[in-house]
Design a protein around this motif. Structure first.
Motif, PDB file in Angstrom:
ATOM      1  N   ASN A 268      -2.802 -28.224  38.400  1.00 45.22           N
ATOM      2  CA  ASN A 268      -4.033 -27.971  39.162  1.00 45.22           C
ATOM      3  C   ASN A 268      -3.536 -26.922  40.281  1.00 45.22           C
ATOM      4  OD1 ASN A 268      -5.512 -29.417  37.482  1.00 45.22           O
ATOM      5  ND2 ASN A 268      -6.272 -30.808  39.175  1.00 45.22           N
TER       6      ASN A 268
ATOM      7  N   PHE B 287      -9.181 -24.176  43.611  1.00 41.21           N
ATOM      8  CA  PHE B 287      -9.211 -24.618  42.088  1.00 41.21           C
ATOM      9  C   PHE B 287     -10.533 -25.190  41.552  1.00 41.21           C
ATOM     10  CE2 PHE B 287      -8.505 -27.828  38.818  1.00 41.21           C
ATOM     11  CZ  PHE B 287      -7.908 -26.838  37.858  1.00 41.21           C
ATOM     12  N   PHE B 288     -10.862 -26.285  42.531  1.00 40.75           N
ATOM     13  CA  PHE B 288     -12.173 -26.927  42.038  1.00 40.75           C
ATOM     14  C   PHE B 288     -13.208 -25.883  41.961  1.00 40.75           C
ATOM     15  CE2 PHE B 288      -9.412 -30.646  42.958  1.00 40.75           C
ATOM     16  CZ  PHE B 288      -9.436 -31.096  41.849  1.00 40.75           C
TER      17      PHE B 288
ATOM     18  N   GLU C   2     -13.112 -23.902  38.860  1.00 41.67           N
ATOM     19  CA  GLU C   2     -13.486 -24.941  37.588  1.00 41.67           C
ATOM     20  C   GLU C   2     -14.990 -25.145  37.627  1.00 41.67           C
ATOM     21  OE1 GLU C   2     -11.357 -26.930  35.405  1.00 41.67           O
ATOM     22  OE2 GLU C   2     -10.397 -25.128  35.566  1.00 41.67           O
TER      23      GLU C   2
ATOM     24  N   ASN D 115     -17.023 -22.823  35.817  1.00 37.76           N
ATOM     25  CA  ASN D 115     -16.511 -22.430  34.553  1.00 37.76           C
ATOM     26  C   ASN D 115     -15.687 -21.247  34.237  1.00 37.76           C
ATOM     27  OD1 ASN D 115     -17.824 -24.735  33.414  1.00 37.76           O
ATOM     28  ND2 ASN D 115     -19.783 -23.729  33.606  1.00 37.76           N
TER      29      ASN D 115
ATOM     30  N   LYS E 115     -12.249 -21.362  35.066  1.00 36.87           N
ATOM     31  CA  LYS E 115     -10.873 -21.827  34.486  1.00 36.87           C
ATOM     32  C   LYS E 115      -9.938 -20.973  35.135  1.00 36.87           C
ATOM     33  CE  LYS E 115     -12.698 -24.710  31.767  1.00 36.87           C
ATOM     34  NZ  LYS E 115     -12.600 -26.054  32.113  1.00 36.87           N
TER      35      LYS E 115
ATOM     36  N   PRO F 233     -12.854 -34.033  42.418  1.00 32.80           N
ATOM     37  CA  PRO F 233     -13.471 -32.540  42.355  1.00 32.80           C
ATOM     38  C   PRO F 233     -14.986 -32.517  42.811  1.00 32.80           C
ATOM     39  CG  PRO F 233     -12.203 -33.246  40.501  1.00 32.80           C
ATOM     40  CD  PRO F 233     -12.258 -34.495  41.138  1.00 32.80           C
TER      41      PRO F 233
ATOM     42  N   LYS G  42     -17.092 -29.610  45.175  1.00 36.27           N
ATOM     43  CA  LYS G  42     -18.475 -28.995  44.407  1.00 36.27           C
ATOM     44  C   LYS G  42     -19.691 -29.256  45.198  1.00 36.27           C
ATOM     45  CE  LYS G  42     -21.052 -28.518  40.167  1.00 36.27           C
ATOM     46  NZ  LYS G  42     -21.062 -29.253  38.781  1.00 36.27           N
TER      47      LYS G  42
END
Length: 317
Positions: A210, A244-245, A248, A251, A253, A282, A286
């Motif tokens: 990650n 990173f999160f 993610e 969507n 990546k 995570p 978010k």
């Protein structure tokens, strides 16, 4: 910002580090992650020119030779190369005159009290980037207050300035990391890209899957979509995992280039590198993404100075 007085020591360190790569062939990158193969690099790049950029060149720049260049950029007596005929504009902006570049990129460097590293970085990067035939500008965002260092907030400030100037591609760049392979083109892919996945002080190993730190390329539109980075990481790690999160959660990546291309030299002086992932879930990141980032960015701009090799933004956080 302090003036640099130990330029020779920095250059010696760069040369010594680069020689390790050639004298120890067994220290090759470990292929412990998925990556874009070298022959697919060009098709993975997104053609994007700056909104305010124009070129009078008739022919487009050709990047085939750049991507297939297997040489490593040795760092040595590079000062003379920058002193004459470098065609770098005030503020650290450059574009080739002989051809029309396909890519416009803003390199954003968070900075405080590392004048020796900054000098070595600027000399190396301008030499490296001009050989890639891209249009670019280097922004150095300096935290001048006495609060603990806030890397992510400085990156947000630089990203905001670069996006206002019309740059479609952002590269978030630590000052102590220097690219070695010309094939590692400083342009954006359709997905966010972790560019510095192989560094010699980490034995060319990715510490954990990650990891999204060091040098990251991301489209301006995607940086806006994830609301930038958190502004709350004062004097602590975790901003990379937060990024990173965020990626993610949208969507997006992330991707990486061939490990033989993504090779970097680290200028860190203490000889040790320790990188650990955060243990938070995570979902925490978010939940915070739209409560903290570009939409809550507050700071005081002390000054902006156009130096010969970079745009210098000084702020109180």
């Amino acid at each position: 910002m302090r003036h640099v007085s130990k330029k020779k020591a920095v250059c010696f360190g760069l040369v010594a580090g680069s020689l390790i790569l050639f004298l120890r062939p067994n220290n090759m990158p470990r292929q412990n992650y998925e990556y874009i193969k070298k022959e697919s690099i060009l098709e993975s790049l997104k053609v994007a020119q700056g909104f305010n950029f124009s070129s009078t060149a008739l022919a487009n720049c050709d990047y085939y030779d750049v991507v297939n260049d297997d040489t490593s950029l040795m760092v040595g007596d590079l000062d003379g190369d920058l002193e004459e005929g470098h065609k770098i504009k005030e503020g650290g902006e450059y574009a080739p005159l002989e051809c029309k570049p396909k890519y416009s990129t803003a390199i954003i460097v968070p900075y405080r009290d590392r004048a020796e590293h900054l000098r070595g970085f600027l000399v190396h990067m301008h030499t490296f980037l001009r050989r890639q035939h891209i249009h670019y500008r280097i922004y150095v965002v300096e935290q001048v207050d006495t609060h603990p260092f806030n890397r992510a907030k400085l990156l947000n400030v630089g990203a905001k300035a670069a996006m206002n100037a019309g740059y479609p591609c952002l590269i978030l760049h630590d000052v102590d990391l220097l690219p070695l392979k010309l094939a590692n083109i400083y342009a954006c892919t359709s997905l966010p890209r972790h560019m510095s996945s192989n560094t010699y002080k980490l034995r060319f190993m990715l510490p954990y899957h990650n990891q999204l730190g060091g040098v990251i390329a991301i489209l301006s539109e995607d940086y806006k979509a994830i609301n930038g980075m958190s502004n709350k990481y004062y004097g602590t790690s975790g901003d990379n995992d937060d990024l990173f999160f965020r990626v993610e959660a949208n969507n997006l990546k992330m991707c990486r280039f061939d490990p033989t291309v993504s090779m970097y030299h680290i200028l860190s002086s203490d000889g040790s590198v320790e990188i650990k992932p955060l243990k938070e879930e995570p979902g925490i990141f978010k939940d915070l993404m739209w409560k903290d980032g570009l939409n809550t960015l507050e700071y005081t701009e002390v000054a902006t100075v156009l130096h010969p090799l970079f745009t210098h933004i000084m702020i109180d956080t």
